[in-house]
Design a protein around this motif. Structure first.
Motif, short mmCIF file in Angstrom:
data_model
loop_
_atom_site.label_atom_id
_atom_site.label_comp_id
_atom_site.label_asym_id
_atom_site.label_seq_id
_atom_site.Cartn_x
_atom_site.Cartn_y
_atom_site.Cartn_z
N LEU A 1 -30.88 -15.34 1.18
CA LEU A 1 -30.37 -15.08 2.53
C LEU A 1 -30.14 -16.38 3.29
O LEU A 1 -29.13 -16.53 4.00
N VAL A 2 -31.07 -17.32 3.15
CA VAL A 2 -30.92 -18.61 3.84
C VAL A 2 -29.72 -19.38 3.30
O VAL A 2 -28.93 -19.94 4.07
N VAL A 3 -29.56 -19.40 1.97
CA VAL A 3 -28.44 -20.12 1.36
C VAL A 3 -27.11 -19.51 1.77
O VAL A 3 -26.15 -20.21 2.11
N ILE A 4 -27.02 -18.19 1.73
CA ILE A 4 -25.77 -17.52 2.11
C ILE A 4 -25.45 -17.76 3.58
O ILE A 4 -24.31 -18.07 3.95
N ALA A 5 -26.46 -17.62 4.44
CA ALA A 5 -26.24 -17.83 5.87
C ALA A 5 -25.82 -19.27 6.17
O ALA A 5 -24.92 -19.51 6.97
N SER A 6 -26.46 -20.23 5.50
CA SER A 6 -26.11 -21.63 5.74
C SER A 6 -24.68 -21.91 5.31
O SER A 6 -23.95 -22.66 5.97
N GLY A 7 -24.26 -21.30 4.19
CA GLY A 7 -22.91 -21.51 3.72
C GLY A 7 -21.87 -20.99 4.68
O GLY A 7 -20.87 -21.65 4.98
N LEU A 8 -22.09 -19.79 5.20
CA LEU A 8 -21.11 -19.18 6.09
C LEU A 8 -21.13 -19.80 7.48
O LEU A 8 -20.07 -20.06 8.07
N VAL A 9 -22.32 -20.05 8.01
CA VAL A 9 -22.42 -20.55 9.38
C VAL A 9 -22.10 -22.03 9.48
O VAL A 9 -21.27 -22.46 10.29
N HIS A 10 -22.75 -22.83 8.64
CA HIS A 10 -22.57 -24.29 8.73
C HIS A 10 -21.30 -24.75 8.03
O HIS A 10 -20.48 -25.49 8.60
N ASP A 11 -21.12 -24.30 6.78
CA ASP A 11 -20.02 -24.83 5.96
C ASP A 11 -18.67 -24.22 6.29
O ASP A 11 -17.64 -24.87 6.10
N GLY B 1 -26.14 -37.16 4.23
CA GLY B 1 -26.54 -36.34 5.37
C GLY B 1 -26.29 -34.86 5.16
O GLY B 1 -26.26 -34.09 6.12
N ALA B 2 -26.12 -34.43 3.92
CA ALA B 2 -25.81 -33.03 3.63
C ALA B 2 -27.01 -32.14 3.90
O ALA B 2 -28.16 -32.50 3.60
N ILE B 3 -26.73 -30.95 4.43
CA ILE B 3 -27.77 -29.96 4.70
C ILE B 3 -27.74 -28.83 3.68
O ILE B 3 -28.77 -28.26 3.35
N THR B 4 -26.55 -28.52 3.17
CA THR B 4 -26.39 -27.44 2.20
C THR B 4 -25.69 -28.00 0.96
O THR B 4 -25.14 -29.10 0.98
N VAL B 5 -25.67 -27.19 -0.12
CA VAL B 5 -25.00 -27.62 -1.34
C VAL B 5 -23.48 -27.75 -1.12
O VAL B 5 -22.88 -28.75 -1.53
N SER C 1 -18.63 -22.71 -0.73
CA SER C 1 -19.31 -21.71 0.10
C SER C 1 -18.89 -20.29 -0.28
O SER C 1 -19.73 -19.40 -0.43
N LEU C 2 -17.59 -20.08 -0.44
CA LEU C 2 -17.09 -18.74 -0.75
C LEU C 2 -17.50 -18.28 -2.15
O LEU C 2 -17.90 -17.13 -2.35
N LEU C 3 -17.41 -19.19 -3.13
CA LEU C 3 -17.82 -18.83 -4.48
C LEU C 3 -19.32 -18.57 -4.56
O LEU C 3 -19.78 -17.67 -5.27
N LEU C 4 -20.07 -19.37 -3.81
CA LEU C 4 -21.51 -19.17 -3.76
C LEU C 4 -21.84 -17.79 -3.19
O LEU C 4 -22.72 -17.09 -3.70
N LEU C 5 -21.11 -17.39 -2.16
CA LEU C 5 -21.34 -16.08 -1.55
C LEU C 5 -21.09 -14.97 -2.56
O LEU C 5 -21.88 -14.01 -2.67
N VAL C 6 -20.02 -15.07 -3.34
CA VAL C 6 -19.67 -14.03 -4.30
C VAL C 6 -20.78 -13.81 -5.32
O VAL C 6 -21.26 -12.69 -5.53
N PHE C 7 -21.22 -14.90 -5.95
CA PHE C 7 -22.19 -14.74 -7.04
C PHE C 7 -23.61 -14.48 -6.54
O PHE C 7 -24.37 -13.74 -7.17
#
Length: 531
Positions: A370-380, A113-117, A135-141
């Motif tokens: 932008l979508v990947v970063i937003a999903s990581g911060l908001v959802h994850d 049921g995962a929505i993001t990586v 999520s945090l490492l994804l944001l950095v790179f």
């Protein structure tokens, strides 16, 4: 007619074509918003309700980006034919990414049921900490490469603005029109991403991918005509630069890459593409397993229509536009588009169409990031760790706010842009692959992999790359990773990640069997005997 006069005379039609592209993207964003409104917000906004078919998956999971039309052409213009070998690994990304990761990533996503990586990592390894770290490492790179793409968007728009001569600004001077282009690009991509989310990214990506192929093929024909053929262009380049700097392969006589570095960079693009969460999330959104098989063929053909023609165009540019200043090499494709189309029937319209290729590639990449970063911060991070009961309205507002803030940060970071954006893209690619590739493979294919092993793998991979970047800065004084034993930093990053992940997993308690069975074993129907 010199380039400045061409731009002053013909720029209105070129910028009009880009304006139509911008309007089309905003319209697609509105349509995507309407589609999202019919479904649950998180699944619709961040994953498009898992509905991508073969064409959408192939032409929206492309590896084209700002580096394709700005950084890569600059390298070809500088070093010549050897860069084609360098980019060869990048062209086989669809074969590796879809074939190795596609089916299993899609299965794990649906079963968990995962929505993001990061969501997938959290559920697969049964660990909130792994999800937050991802999520945090994804944001950095991703911020590294997002910043680079914003520069590319500004460069393309500046080149197309009517009456603007891109050669008129000397190195170190304030480039007013670059900032105008950067502002227009930022506003456009942030608005349509906020409005339409993942589907806006996919639909505009699909639309722009078609324009890219058309634009590149047209530019190829025009460039070959004006250069007098490929042989004439290559011989002129050899006379101008010498064989050592333009037509030699890797080895001790080459100033470009030693053999070890060439091997490392070949692996970089394959592994970076396979482990990039921005690409993995597209795999998670596919309709079925059969979709991947068709997409591999489609994307492989598509890449041939992009990278080889671009290399030829830039070889021809050495004869057609031999005096581009070194600090403007990133503008070789936009300049060739304006120069080669001048004087042809409907030439200014063709120039606009050609310019939509790099601009469309940049917009597509930035929208996805932008979508990947937003999903990581908001959802994850926010929903998972801070407020699990957050309302849909709250999640919407936070998503829009995060998207806006990331766009604003990337805009601010380009007030003083780096000279060669490909450096940022290579750092980000190596960092993302070193951080996520091994944990993703462990998640897909190793039942014994543990949460501690995944965490160690991510931290080790990211740590190796960051250390090499710092060492490179201290040793050479530039933002460039240190090449230990002349190998690409990716090699050391992935190696460190693999050693840490395997060693820690074997030394820690195995994961719960019910979690592993759910994700790895074939589901049984009622009354079916166990396999």
């Amino acid at each position: 007619m010199i380039l400045a006069e061409q731009i002053a005379t013909n720029g209105y039609e070129a910028i009009a074509a880009l304006g139509l592209l911008i309007i089309a993207c905003l319209w697609l964003g509105v349509l995507a918003n309407r589609a999202i409104a019919k479904s649950e917000f998180l699944s619709g906004y961040f994953l498009g309700n898992r509905g991508l078919g073969a064409w959408a998956l192939a032409l929206t999971a492309t590896v084209q980006s700002g580096g394709t039309f700005v950084g890569y052409p600059a390298l070809v213009y500088t070093y010549g034919w050897i860069v084609v070998l360098w980019i060869a690994g990048y062209m086989v990304v669809p074969l590796t990414n879809f074939a190795i990761m596609g089916k299993r990533i899609a299965q794990l996503s649906r079963r968990s049921g995962a929505i993001t990586v990061p969501d997938l990592f959290r559920n697969r390894f049964d660990s909130p900490a792994v999800g937050v770290a991802a999520s945090l490492l994804l944001l950095v790179f991703l911020m590294f490469t997002t910043v680079a793409q914003f520069k590319a968007g500004g460069v393309v728009l500046k080149t197309a603005l009517p009456g603007v001569d891109p050669t008129a600004v000397a190195e170190g001077e304030f480039d007013t029109w670059y900032y105008v282009g950067l502002g227009i690009f930022t506003l456009t991509v942030v608005v349509y991403t906020i409005v339409g989310g993942f589907l806006a990214s996919v639909w505009t990506d699909l639309f722009q991918s078609v324009l890219m192929a058309i634009g590149v093929v047209i530019l190829l024909v025009l460039a070959l005509q004006q250069a007098g053929g490929l042989e004439a262009a290559t011989r002129h380049s050899l006379d101008q630069l010498g064989a050592e700097g333009f037509a030699t392969g890797p080895g001790y006589k080459s100033d470009f890459l030693p053999v070890s570095m060439t091997l490392g960079i070949f692996l970089l693009w394959i592994l970076a593409g396979s482990g990039n969460p921005a690409g993995l999330v597209r795999l998670m959104a596919s309709k079925s397993t059969a979709t991947f098989r068709r997409s591999i063929v489609l994307l492989s053909i598509y890449n041939l229509l992009i990278y080889i023609p671009l290399a030829i165009v830039c070889i021809c540019a050495r004869k057609i536009l031999p005096d581009i200043p070194a600090d403007h090499y990133d503008e070789v494709v936009p300049r060739m588009a304006l120069h080669c189309s001048a004087g042809t029937p409907g030439g200014t319209i063709l120039a606009g169409l050609i310019l939509t290729a790099p601009f469309g590639a940049v917009m597509a990449s930035v929208s996805t990031f932008l979508v990947v970063i937003a999903s990581g911060l908001v959802h994850d991070v926010y929903q998972r760790m801070i407020d699990p009961n957050a309302s849909t309205q709250t999640l919407k507002l936070l998503t829009y706010l995060v998207t806006f803030l990331v766009g604003a940060f990337a805009l601010a970071a380009n007030i003083s842009p780096v000279q060669h954006l490909q450096v940022l893209i290579v750092i980000a690619g190596a960092g993302i692959a070193s951080t996520f590739l091994v944990p993703a493979v462990m998640a897909c294919y190793w039942r014994r992999a543990t949460a501690a092993g995944a965490m160690a793998s991510m931290l080790a991979g990211a740590g190796v790359i960051l250390v090499l970047v710092i060492v490179g800065w201290l040793v050479d004084g530039v933002l460039k990773p240190y090449r230990l034993l002349e190998m690409d930093p990716l090699v050391w990053g992935v190696l460190g990640s693999a050693i840490a992940g395997v060693a820690v997993s074997l030394r820690t308690k195995p994961p719960r069997e019910e979690i592993v069975s759910k994700l790895f074993d074939v589901p049984q129907t009622v009354g079916q005997a166990p396999a």
